[in-house]
Motif scaffolding. Structure first.
Motif, short mmCIF file in Angstrom:
data_model
loop_
_atom_site.label_atom_id
_atom_site.label_comp_id
_atom_site.label_asym_id
_atom_site.label_seq_id
_atom_site.Cartn_x
_atom_site.Cartn_y
_atom_site.Cartn_z
N VAL A 157 0.83 -1.21 0.00
CA VAL A 157 0.00 0.00 0.00
C VAL A 157 0.86 1.26 0.00
CG1 VAL A 157 -1.69 1.32 1.33
CG2 VAL A 157 -1.95 -1.15 1.08
N GLU A 158 1.91 1.29 0.81
CA GLU A 158 2.76 2.47 0.87
C GLU A 158 3.52 2.69 -0.43
OE1 GLU A 158 5.21 2.02 4.31
OE2 GLU A 158 3.63 2.70 5.69
N THR A 159 3.80 1.63 -1.17
CA THR A 159 4.47 1.78 -2.46
C THR A 159 3.60 2.57 -3.43
OG1 THR A 159 5.65 -0.29 -2.13
CG2 THR A 159 5.51 0.54 -4.39
N TYR A 160 2.29 2.45 -3.31
CA TYR A 160 1.37 3.16 -4.20
C TYR A 160 0.86 4.46 -3.57
CZ TYR A 160 1.31 -0.83 -7.33
OH TYR A 160 1.68 -1.80 -8.22
N GLY A 161 1.62 5.00 -2.62
CA GLY A 161 1.28 6.29 -2.01
C GLY A 161 0.09 6.24 -1.08
N GLY A 162 -0.20 5.08 -0.52
CA GLY A 162 -1.35 4.93 0.36
C GLY A 162 -0.95 4.69 1.80
N THR A 163 -1.95 4.45 2.62
CA THR A 163 -1.74 4.20 4.05
C THR A 163 -2.66 3.08 4.50
OG1 THR A 163 -3.41 5.86 4.66
CG2 THR A 163 -1.11 6.60 4.56
N ILE A 164 -2.28 2.43 5.59
CA ILE A 164 -3.14 1.43 6.22
C ILE A 164 -3.21 1.75 7.71
CG2 ILE A 164 -1.20 -0.18 6.42
CD1 ILE A 164 -3.30 -2.46 6.30
N THR A 165 -4.42 1.78 8.25
CA THR A 165 -4.61 2.12 9.66
C THR A 165 -5.49 1.07 10.31
OG1 THR A 165 -6.48 3.54 9.06
CG2 THR A 165 -4.33 4.60 9.32
N LEU A 166 -5.40 1.02 11.64
CA LEU A 166 -6.16 0.04 12.42
C LEU A 166 -7.00 0.75 13.46
CD1 LEU A 166 -6.79 -2.81 13.63
CD2 LEU A 166 -4.68 -2.54 14.97
N HIS A 167 -8.27 0.35 13.57
CA HIS A 167 -9.16 0.81 14.64
C HIS A 167 -9.77 -0.44 15.28
CE1 HIS A 167 -8.92 4.95 13.19
NE2 HIS A 167 -9.02 4.45 11.96
N SER A 168 -9.41 -0.72 16.52
CA SER A 168 -9.82 -1.97 17.15
C SER A 168 -10.45 -1.72 18.51
CB SER A 168 -8.61 -2.90 17.30
OG SER A 168 -8.99 -4.13 17.90
N SER A 169 -11.52 -2.47 18.79
CA SER A 169 -12.18 -2.47 20.10
C SER A 169 -12.63 -3.89 20.39
CB SER A 169 -13.37 -1.51 20.09
OG SER A 169 -14.36 -1.93 19.17
N GLU A 170 -13.27 -4.10 21.53
CA GLU A 170 -13.72 -5.45 21.88
C GLU A 170 -14.82 -5.94 20.95
OE1 GLU A 170 -14.88 -5.49 25.93
OE2 GLU A 170 -12.87 -5.07 26.71
N GLU A 171 -15.61 -5.01 20.41
CA GLU A 171 -16.73 -5.39 19.56
C GLU A 171 -16.36 -5.48 18.08
OE1 GLU A 171 -16.82 -2.77 21.58
OE2 GLU A 171 -17.91 -3.65 23.28
N LYS A 172 -15.40 -4.66 17.64
CA LYS A 172 -15.16 -4.56 16.20
C LYS A 172 -13.72 -4.16 15.92
CE LYS A 172 -16.99 -2.15 12.11
NZ LYS A 172 -17.96 -1.13 11.64
N THR A 173 -13.15 -4.77 14.89
CA THR A 173 -11.80 -4.42 14.44
C THR A 173 -11.88 -4.08 12.95
OG1 THR A 173 -10.76 -5.90 16.05
CG2 THR A 173 -9.43 -5.21 14.15
N THR A 174 -11.30 -2.92 12.59
CA THR A 174 -11.36 -2.46 11.20
C THR A 174 -9.97 -2.08 10.70
OG1 THR A 174 -13.60 -1.59 11.51
CG2 THR A 174 -12.37 -0.78 9.61
N PHE A 175 -9.58 -2.66 9.56
CA PHE A 175 -8.37 -2.24 8.85
C PHE A 175 -8.82 -1.36 7.68
CE2 PHE A 175 -6.71 -5.93 11.03
CZ PHE A 175 -5.44 -5.54 11.38
N LYS A 176 -8.23 -0.17 7.58
CA LYS A 176 -8.60 0.77 6.52
C LYS A 176 -7.39 1.01 5.63
CE LYS A 176 -10.17 5.52 5.72
NZ LYS A 176 -10.55 6.82 6.36
N VAL A 177 -7.54 0.61 4.34
CA VAL A 177 -6.52 0.85 3.34
C VAL A 177 -6.98 2.02 2.48
CG1 VAL A 177 -5.36 -0.10 1.32
CG2 VAL A 177 -5.75 -1.55 3.32
N SER A 178 -6.11 3.00 2.30
CA SER A 178 -6.46 4.20 1.53
C SER A 178 -5.33 4.50 0.55
CB SER A 178 -6.69 5.39 2.47
OG SER A 178 -7.03 6.54 1.76
N PHE A 179 -5.70 4.73 -0.72
CA PHE A 179 -4.70 5.09 -1.73
C PHE A 179 -5.38 5.98 -2.78
CE2 PHE A 179 -6.39 0.87 -2.50
CZ PHE A 179 -6.88 0.94 -3.80
N PRO A 180 -4.58 6.75 -3.57
CA PRO A 180 -5.17 7.73 -4.51
C PRO A 180 -6.04 7.05 -5.57
CG PRO A 180 -2.84 8.16 -4.16
CD PRO A 180 -3.12 6.84 -3.53
N ALA A 181 -7.15 7.72 -5.87
CA ALA A 181 -8.06 7.27 -6.92
C ALA A 181 -7.86 8.10 -8.18
CB ALA A 181 -9.52 7.35 -6.45
N MET A 182 -8.34 7.59 -9.27
CA MET A 182 -8.30 8.31 -10.55
C MET A 182 -9.69 8.90 -10.79
SD MET A 182 -6.06 5.80 -13.00
CE MET A 182 -6.19 6.96 -14.35
N LEU A 183 -9.79 10.24 -10.74
CA LEU A 183 -11.09 10.90 -10.91
C LEU A 183 -11.29 11.33 -12.35
CD1 LEU A 183 -11.06 13.03 -7.64
CD2 LEU A 183 -12.06 10.77 -8.02
#
Length: 485
Positions: A459-485
């Motif tokens: 992901v970082e090679t393509y100028g993006g990021t990956i983040t983690l949001h975790s709790s006891e009820e739910k865990t979410t990995f968010k991958v974000s990278f540039p889109a072509m508009l």
């Protein structure tokens, strides 16, 4: 606080401008105040001088009169003289007896009705209680300022005969004219001074901030992983020179530290990788050794089940060999990441396609957009999605929730495309959130912990990021990278 948010150049310019402007306003205020004080003192002194001159005339008349010098004879003594005194001094004159009753006035007879026949009680009381036996009253009427003086007239034995009242109009016309001319000249001088201050502050602020601007640009370009250029500026103030020297010294130290850190990181990474490879290889080697030793002890060529036992030994060895091959492939794949083959693809379609290899019925896919295009390698995008989903499946397996669920969402946010993989599995403890993307990190009993590290690397090679949001009820990995508009 708004002033301090401005640039240094703007603050210097405004400070100089406001300093000169404030000084000019302050001097104008002080001048007007001083004028009022001087005008008041001038009128009081002028009234006292006129009063002294009129008293001398009155004393002279009293000495030369043929009438008895008594209070009752005052109207006769000054019957005509009071008008002469008025003409000489250009001032109205009122004479009262000691009880405040009007005896004689310099006003013509047809003004008689307008003249108060009685002296004001407050003035009579103040005069009687005055240690100097004189009293001056200041008042304003009809927008015009007045002064009215009261004093005793005495005979040759200093016995009070009457009360002299002199009403005086404060004519400020001449002084006001002088003040106006002075303020006009002062305004012209400060106008040119203000213009000079603006010019000086502009060039001064430009001169001071020129060096600071260049330093700021260099600081913003400073990177830990690149070779940074030093600053070379001539003709700078001592303070700026010290700042430049400190920055250049910091660049030298930064380069040395970066080189040492890079060498240390490479050495540490190879050590950790070597430990990981050794550990993963030992796992299949142990059962292989035990299998060979068991085969060596129990081998009997006359055993009727020799073919069956040989097949079992062979299968065991082949399974462990496959495990070794899988380990080798995993490390080889991670070392090659990412082999970029940029192509324009539909993230929604590829992400949904990546989920087809999974048989779990609790995996759900959502996207409000039918098509979101981005520059990405097709194989590596599939690898990103599958690794995150595999991680979620293993997390759910460790928790065994009553209703397992994995949501894969593709969404467009401004100029970026987001892929969110959420699960209700075991989650990530707080102490592991900062190290979960490290290549060697894993909380599982099997595997090499390369999956999330590989995803982060791609992901970082393509100028993006990956983040983690975790709790006891739910865990979410968010991958974000540039889109072509």
């Amino acid at each position: 606080m708004y002033f301090y948010k401005k640039s240094l150049r703007t603050r210097i310019f405004l400070s100089m401008f406001l300093l000169v402007l404030g000084a000019s306003v302050l001097i104008a205020i002080v001048t007007v105040f001083q004028y009022k004080e001087e005008a008041q003192d001038y009128h009081r002194d002028r009234l006292l001088r006129k009063e002294a001159a009129i008293r001398e005339n009155i004393n002279y008349i009293l000495k030369t009169t043929t009438y008895p010098v008594e209070t009752a004879q005052i109207p006769l003594i000054f019957k005509d003289k009071i008008y002469e005194i008025k003409d000489i001094h250009s001032l109205e004159i009122f004479l009262y007896d000691l009880d405040g009753n009007l005896l004689k006035s310099s006003k013509p007879s047809f003004f008689k009705d307008t003249v108060s026949p009685k002296m004001p009680e407050y003035a009579l009381e103040m005069l009687q209680n005055s240690p100097t036996k004189s009293y001056i009253k200041e008042f304003e009427e009809g927008g015009q300022k007045y002064q009215s003086s009261y004093t005793y007239i005495t005979d040759s034995y200093f016995k009070p005969l009457a009360i002299l009242n002199l009403p005086y109009i404060e004519d400020d016309g001449f002084i006001t004219k002088e003040l106006t001319e002075y303020l006009y000249r002062l305004g012209i001088a400060y106008f040119f001074m203000l213009g000079a201050a603006i010019a000086i502050s502009y060039f001064l602020s430009k001169y001071i901030t020129r060096s600071l601007k260049e330093i700021s640009e260099k600081l913003s370009e400073t990177r830990f992983d690149t070779r940074n250029k030093k600053i070379h500026i001539s003709d700078t103030p001592q303070e700026i020179s010290l700042l430049i020297n400190s920055y250049n010294g910091m660049i030298d130290e930064l380069e040395n530290s970066a080189a040492q850190l890079a060498a240390s990181e490479r050495e540490t990474a190879w050590r950790e990788m070597a430990k990981q490879v050794a550990h993963e290889i030992k796992n299949p080697l142990t059962p292989m050794r035990l299998t060979v030793q068991s085969f060596q002890r129990k081998f009997d060529c006359n055993d009727p089940d020799i073919d069956k036992k040989m097949a079992e030994y062979t299968n065991t060895l082949l399974q462990q060999i496959d495990t070794l091959s899988s380990i080798s492939s995993a490390f080889s794949t991670y070392a090659k990441m990412p082999a970029q083959q940029d192509e324009t693809l539909n993230v929604v379609k590829i992400s949904k396609l990546a989920l087809d290899i999974f048989n779990e019925d609790y995996i759900y896919f959502f996207s409000e957009e039918k098509e979101v295009r981005a520059r990405f390698d097709r194989t590596q995008l599939i690898r990103v999605v599958t690794n995150l989903v595999k991680n979620s499946i293993q997390s759910i397996a460790q928790k065994n929730p009553e209703e397992p669920r994995i949501n894969v969402v593709v969404q467009l946010e401004n100029t970026f495309v987001n892929i969110l993989v959420s699960d209700n599995g075991i989650g990530v403890p707080d102490e592991n959130k900062n190290i979960i993307f490290e290549p060697q990190f894993t909380t599982k009993t099997s595997g090499m912990g390369l999956g999330l590290g590989m995803v982060k690397n791609i992901v970082e090679t393509y100028g993006g990021t990956i983040t983690l949001h975790s709790s006891e009820e739910k865990t979410t990995f968010k991958v974000s990278f540039p889109a072509m508009l």
